[in-house]
Each structure stands twice: as structure tokens, then as C-alpha cells.
Design a protein around this motif. Structure first.
Motif, PDB file in Angstrom:
ATOM      1  N   ARG A 153      -5.456   7.796  -0.435  1.00 36.47           N
ATOM      2  CA  ARG A 153      -4.307   8.853   0.037  1.00 36.47           C
ATOM      3  C   ARG A 153      -3.753   8.540   1.463  1.00 36.47           C
ATOM      4  O   ARG A 153      -2.823   9.234   1.802  1.00 36.47           O
ATOM      5  N   ALA A 154      -4.372   7.618   2.077  1.00 36.87           N
ATOM      6  CA  ALA A 154      -3.731   7.253   3.316  1.00 36.87           C
ATOM      7  C   ALA A 154      -2.596   6.409   3.264  1.00 36.87           C
ATOM      8  O   ALA A 154      -1.875   6.135   4.491  1.00 36.87           O
ATOM      9  N   GLY A 155      -2.482   6.006   2.104  1.00 33.60           N
ATOM     10  CA  GLY A 155      -1.170   4.969   1.839  1.00 33.60           C
ATOM     11  C   GLY A 155      -1.345   3.772   2.413  1.00 33.60           C
ATOM     12  O   GLY A 155      -0.765   2.779   2.496  1.00 33.60           O
ATOM     13  N   LEU A 156      -2.884   3.161   2.629  1.00 31.66           N
ATOM     14  CA  LEU A 156      -3.125   1.968   3.150  1.00 31.66           C
ATOM     15  C   LEU A 156      -3.572   1.031   1.947  1.00 31.66           C
ATOM     16  O   LEU A 156      -3.724  -0.120   1.976  1.00 31.66           O
ATOM     17  N   VAL A 157      -3.866   1.608   0.549  1.00 38.28           N
ATOM     18  CA  VAL A 157      -4.004   0.935  -0.596  1.00 38.28           C
ATOM     19  C   VAL A 157      -2.988   1.418  -1.704  1.00 38.28           C
ATOM     20  O   VAL A 157      -3.081   2.704  -2.069  1.00 38.28           O
ATOM     21  N   GLU A 158      -2.341   0.590  -2.188  1.00 38.88           N
ATOM     22  CA  GLU A 158      -1.340   0.706  -3.413  1.00 38.88           C
ATOM     23  C   GLU A 158      -1.643  -0.191  -4.499  1.00 38.88           C
ATOM     24  O   GLU A 158      -1.739  -1.559  -4.286  1.00 38.88           O
ATOM     25  N   GLU A 159      -1.901   0.274  -5.650  1.00 40.22           N
ATOM     26  CA  GLU A 159      -1.957  -0.574  -6.851  1.00 40.22           C
ATOM     27  C   GLU A 159      -0.808  -0.775  -7.388  1.00 40.22           C
ATOM     28  O   GLU A 159       0.127  -0.051  -7.445  1.00 40.22           O
ATOM     29  N   ILE A 160      -0.374  -2.209  -7.514  1.00 39.03           N
ATOM     30  CA  ILE A 160       0.835  -2.889  -8.170  1.00 39.03           C
ATOM     31  C   ILE A 160       0.659  -3.490  -9.461  1.00 39.03           C
ATOM     32  O   ILE A 160      -0.321  -4.024  -9.994  1.00 39.03           O
ATOM     33  N   GLU A 161       2.059  -3.631 -10.030  1.00 33.11           N
ATOM     34  CA  GLU A 161       2.034  -4.434 -11.043  1.00 33.11           C
ATOM     35  C   GLU A 161       3.218  -5.318 -10.728  1.00 33.11           C
ATOM     36  O   GLU A 161       4.487  -5.143 -11.000  1.00 33.11           O
ATOM     37  N   PRO A 162       2.647  -6.709 -10.537  1.00 36.37           N
ATOM     38  CA  PRO A 162       3.892  -7.655 -10.290  1.00 36.37           C
ATOM     39  C   PRO A 162       4.345  -8.581 -11.240  1.00 36.37           C
ATOM     40  O   PRO A 162       5.219  -9.251 -10.972  1.00 36.37           O
ATOM     41  N   LYS A 163       4.025  -8.182 -12.739  1.00 45.54           N
ATOM     42  CA  LYS A 163       4.576  -8.975 -13.691  1.00 45.54           C
ATOM     43  C   LYS A 163       6.099  -8.907 -14.049  1.00 45.54           C
ATOM     44  O   LYS A 163       6.718  -9.983 -13.880  1.00 45.54           O
ATOM     45  N   PRO A 164       6.604  -7.850 -14.030  1.00 44.90           N
ATOM     46  CA  PRO A 164       8.259  -7.681 -14.105  1.00 44.90           C
ATOM     47  C   PRO A 164       9.077  -8.502 -13.197  1.00 44.90           C
ATOM     48  O   PRO A 164       9.914  -9.229 -13.833  1.00 44.90           O
ATOM     49  N   ALA A 165       8.679  -8.526 -11.960  1.00 47.05           N
ATOM     50  CA  ALA A 165       9.571  -9.283 -11.117  1.00 47.05           C
ATOM     51  C   ALA A 165       9.260 -10.845 -11.293  1.00 47.05           C
ATOM     52  O   ALA A 165      10.276 -11.521 -11.094  1.00 47.05           O
ATOM     53  N   TYR A 166       8.122 -11.238 -11.396  1.00 43.39           N
ATOM     54  CA  TYR A 166       7.859 -12.626 -11.720  1.00 43.39           C
ATOM     55  C   TYR A 166       8.609 -13.069 -12.926  1.00 43.39           C
ATOM     56  O   TYR A 166       9.276 -14.103 -13.050  1.00 43.39           O
ATOM     57  N   PHE A 167       8.581 -12.208 -13.931  1.00 40.29           N
ATOM     58  CA  PHE A 167       9.198 -12.592 -15.377  1.00 40.29           C
ATOM     59  C   PHE A 167      10.801 -12.809 -14.967  1.00 40.29           C
ATOM     60  O   PHE A 167      11.307 -13.938 -15.535  1.00 40.29           O
ATOM     61  N   GLU A 168      11.316 -11.755 -14.335  1.00 42.37           N
ATOM     62  CA  GLU A 168      12.782 -12.098 -13.856  1.00 42.37           C
ATOM     63  C   GLU A 168      13.072 -13.293 -13.210  1.00 42.37           C
ATOM     64  O   GLU A 168      13.948 -13.958 -13.300  1.00 42.37           O
ATOM     65  N   ALA A 169      12.183 -13.940 -12.411  1.00 35.72           N
ATOM     66  CA  ALA A 169      12.454 -14.871 -11.367  1.00 35.72           C
ATOM     67  C   ALA A 169      12.106 -16.267 -12.476  1.00 35.72           C
ATOM     68  O   ALA A 169      12.965 -17.030 -12.353  1.00 35.72           O
TER      69      ALA A 169
END
Length: 472
Positions: A153-169
Motif C-alpha cells: 500500500r505504501a508503494g514500497l513493494v511491487e510485484e512484477i512480470e519480467p518475462k516479456p521485456a526479456y523475451f524482446e531482448a
């Protein structure tokens, strides 16, 4: 309580013994303090984990400690390959990353790997500072923890999905279309680890027929260490050898930073050969640049470099040193005998997914098996045979070993020693280009003996002489 000690790729320990929540929190706080002193803490950290027991919990505990210190974190939404975490550090321009992985170690281990903002494994001066801070805090409550929901809620933890950007690279680095157009049928074995849904999916997306095995999460890794070496993947070798349709087998280790290659007939292709083949392939197909390898890696790649008029840079053991050259754009390719590899324009850390895909591209474009490609390269630059033996030392031999290396002989196995390289261990380079390297383990009474010669018989003779030099 045992002391925190970082090895060549992070701090590792046995679950429930020294790798426990309390120690993880202390090391996380030490990293937070290190970054705050460096003025980088506000950039935040990527947090990832592999497929081992409690990976998610360790990641979330680290995020809570960082949140308690006011440091934001970006937590991967599933077990994630080490090179993908490295890529995300660079893409988000964070202060670095914390990765909970023990890579290819047995399932009872876990580990914490810190990567700084440049994306490679932390260098010794960084890990020594973190060690010092952590060991000073062991046994004390030296951190604050914020509940995870509050941190979100405080914006200090965010869940991410890193796969699409890595695939593009990856699509920019590998000619996936050439693999598909060749009709190559590939077997993929992620060894129950983080490459699930990465290596296979990248191939399947372009229409490559893929046969997969061991592609579900298993923290026990099928009962073997998740290392794609010949002795640990007999089921995969049998699959490839027994299916005439499959022309290539591609395996990755537990966190997908190492690779294992199996030719269509079931022949396991050593990493030393793969590195030389890929360097030659890239240079023949328009790429330019030098290479880097560790001191324990075959000089096969040196012969390739001489053939093409480029250079090879030698580093201590540990991919972080090769990563520096990638970071500074000094090499086209870097690799080591333990199956770590990366290329210019990519992450300065090992990437087993990329290595496997580059091998598939090479086989597809050349239209030859790995064994045929190896024979072709032998014809152009000569043959190389490399081996590593682990020699156990008695207490008496351990005491005398350092003294022997301090006064090396003039010759060994009837060969004149032209140079002694002490970059990492003691490497005896003979006047005919063959060599032997002695590296003492830092944790047990074992000497790792590496040797290389131009025939298997000569290698056997050299390794026996090396053992006799030690005294066994």
C-alpha cells in the motif's frame, strides 16, 4: 551461529542450518546499509528466487526488511531465471538485485546472490563489505520489518512480470526464425528449474517443434542436483539418443544461468567446446571482437581467436570478472568451463537460456550436428582435450601443498614449464601450449586439478604427473 561468507556467486548454505530467516534478514539489512552508504538505496532492488523450497517466503521477508528501511523493491511474480533478474536490474536502472538461488547445488541448499546496479555478480570488494556488516549484526535485531500488505500500500513493494521485456531482448540477439525455418526438432530440459516457460516458449512461439521433459517445478529436482552435466542428465541423454527426430538437446540448470548441450546422437558436448564453437560461429557470421575466459577454461577458444586475428582475455575463476568485460563492452563473448556464457549487448552475467538458443541457431544455420561442427573446427585450429580432477589431501599433504607451489619445478611430465600463472591458483603453462592448473578449495582439503593437452593419451599422462606432483 555460523558466519556469513560469500563465495564466487553469493552466500549459500543448508536450509534450516545456516540458511534461515534470521540470517537472511541480517544479510538483507547489510545490503540496505551498503546501498545507503553508496547513495543508491532510493533506486530500489529487484528481488527474485529460483524453484527451491521457500523461495517466495525468503523473497517476501527480504522485501519486508527493505521496506522497513524505506527502500523500494520489485518482486518477481514467480521463480525466475538469474539472467532475467540481471536484465530487469538493468532495464529498471535499480540499485541492484537480491536473488534467492543456490543455482546447481543440491536441493538442501539455498543461497542469496547480490548483484549491483551494473547487473553482474557483485565483485569481491562489495561482498566483503556486505559480509563485514552482516557478521557484525548476527545475533542482534538490527532491522525493521514492515508487514507486506502495508509495504504494498505504501508503494514500497511491487510485484512484477519480467518475462516479456526479456523475451524482446532475446529476439534481438538470436535468429529464432532461422531455427524455425531449418525444421530443427529440439528437446528441452529445464531440470525442474526456472527456465520453464522461457527456453521452450521462445522456440515454440516461432514454430519450432519442442520435446520437453522435467518441465514442472520440483524443489527436489528429481533427486539429483539441478546441474546439466553429463552425469546428472542420463534421462535427457536417453531421450535425445532414442528419438531419431530430435537433432539437438538443450538443458539448463536450476536458475537457468548454466547450460548443457546434447547432440542428436546423445553425445554430451562439453562447455569448453561449446564456447569455442560459438565464438567461431559469431566471428564467421559478421560479428567482431575479442573473447574472455576464466583461467580454468580451455585454450581452444584461444586457438579460435588466433585463427581469426583477435584476442582472448584471461580472468580469475568467477563470472563476475567476465561480466566486467561485458559491462565495459570489451568483448564479444565471455565464458567459462563450468558452462557460463554471455555475449556483447546482453547481461554481464551467465545466461543458459541465451547459450542454448545460440547453439540451436548455429546448428540450424550451419546445417550440421555439433560433432560435425567440432570436427570442422578441429581441422582448422587443432584438437584440445581438457579435464578436471578433484584430489583429496591428507593433513600432511595439505601442509606441504602450498610450499610445493611456492617453489614450482622447472618441468613436469617431461615438459618444460614456460610460465607460471598465479591469477587464480597456480597454472603451469608448458612450452608446447599444454597446461595444468592447481586450485585449492577454500572450504575443504581438496585441490582442483585442471589439465589440457592435444590428445586424450597426453592428457592422461599430464594429469597423472600432476597428481604425483601433489604427492598422491
Amino acid at each position: 551461529m555460523g558466519r556469513i561468507k560469500f563465495g564466487t556467486s553469493g552466500w549459500r548454505g543448508i536450509l534450516c542450518e545456516d540458511f534461515i530467516f534470521e540470517n537472511v534478514k541480517v544479510v538483507t539489512q547489510a545490503i540496505a546499509d551498503h546501498l545507503r552508504e553508496a547513495g543508491e538505496a532510493e533506486k530500489g532492488l529487484v528481488i527474485g528466487y529460483d524453484a527451491r523450497f521457500m523461495g517466495e517466503r525468503f523473497a517476501h521477508e527480504a522485501a519486508r526488511v527493505l521496506a522497513g528501511a524505506g527502500i523500494p523493491s520489485f518482486v518477481c511474480n514467480r521463480d525466475t531465471p538469474t539472467p532475467v533478474i540481471a536484465f530487469e536490474i538493468l532495464r529498471r536502472a535499480t540499485a541492484g538485485g537480491i536473488n534467492f538461488t543456490a543455482s546447481h547445488n543440491p536441493p538442501e541448499y539455498n543461497g542469496l546472490k547480490f548483484s549491483p546496479s551494473w547487473g553482474g555478480p557483485a565483485l569481491p570488494e562489495t561482498t566483503l563489505d556486505i559480509e563485514k556488516r552482516a557478521n557484525a549484526m548476527l545475533g542482534h535485531i538490527c532491522y525493521k520489518e514492515m508487514p507486506l500488505d502495508q509495504a504494498v500500500r505504501a508503494g514500497l513493494v511491487e510485484e512484477i512480470e519480467p518475462k516479456p521485456a526479456y523475451f524482446e531482448a532475446i529476439r534481438k540477439l538470436v535468429n529464432l526464425k532461422a531455427i524455425a525455418d531449418s525444421g530443427l526438432v529440439v528437446a528441452v530440459n529445464p531440470l525442474y528449474g526456472t527456465a520453464r516457460g522461457y527456453l521452450d516458449t521462445l522456440l515454440q512461439e516461432v514454430g519450432v517443434k519442442v520435446v520437453t521433459m522435467n518441465d514442472h517445478r520440483d524443489p527436489y529436482f528429481g533427486g539429483l542436483p539441478p546441474e546439466p552435466s553429463q552425469s546428472h542428465i542420463p534421462d535427457f541423454i536417453k531421450l535425445v539418443a532414442g528419438n531419431p527426430e530430435i537433432r539437438l538437446g538443450l538443458a539448463t540448470d536450476g536458475d537457468a544461468d548454466r547450460y548443457g548441450i546434447v547432440d542428436g546422437d546423445g553425445t554430451f558436448i562439453e562447455a569448453n567446446y561449446v564456447l569455442a564453437l560459438l565464438f567461431d560461429y559469431l566471428l564467421r557470421h559478421g560479428k567482431t571482437g575479442n573473447a574472455a575466459r576464466s583461467v580454468a577454461t580451455s585454450h581452444f577458444i584461444d586457438a579460435v581467436a588466433r585463427h581469426h586475428g583477435v584476442k582472448v582475455l584471461e580472468t580469475p575463476v568467477g563470472f563476475k570478472f567476465i561480466g566486467e568485460f561485458i559491462r565495459d563492452d570489451k568483448i564479444l563473448i565471455g565464458g567459462e568451463e563450468s558452462a557460463g556464457l554471455t555475449v556483447r549487448g546482453h547481461v554481464p552475467d551467465k545466461d543458459g537460456i541465451l547459450a542454448c538458443l545460440l547453439v540451436a541457431e548455429m546448428v540450424a544455420v550451419e546445417g550440421k550436428s555439433m560433432k560435425d561442427l567440432l570436427c570442422d573446427l578441429y581441422d582448422r585450429v587443432g584438437e584440445f582435450y581438457t579435464r578436471r580432477d578433484n584430489v583429496k589431501l591428507s593433513p600432511e599433504l595439505e601442509m606441504s601443498f602450498a610450499e610445493k607451489l611456492a617453489t614450482p619445478p622447472k618441468e613436469l611430465a617431461g615438459k618444460k614449464i614456460a610460465e607460471v600463472i598465479t591469477l587464480d591458483g597456480s597454472k603451469f603453462l608448458f612450452d608446447d601450449g599444454t597446461w595444468v592448473l592447481f586450485r585449492k578449495s577454500g572450504t575443504e582439503p581438496v585441490v582442483r586439478v585442471y589439465g589440457e593437452a592435444n590428445t586424450e593419451a597426453e592428457l592422461d599422462r599430464l594429469m597423472k604427473a600432476a597428481a604425483q606432483f601433489i604427492g598422491v
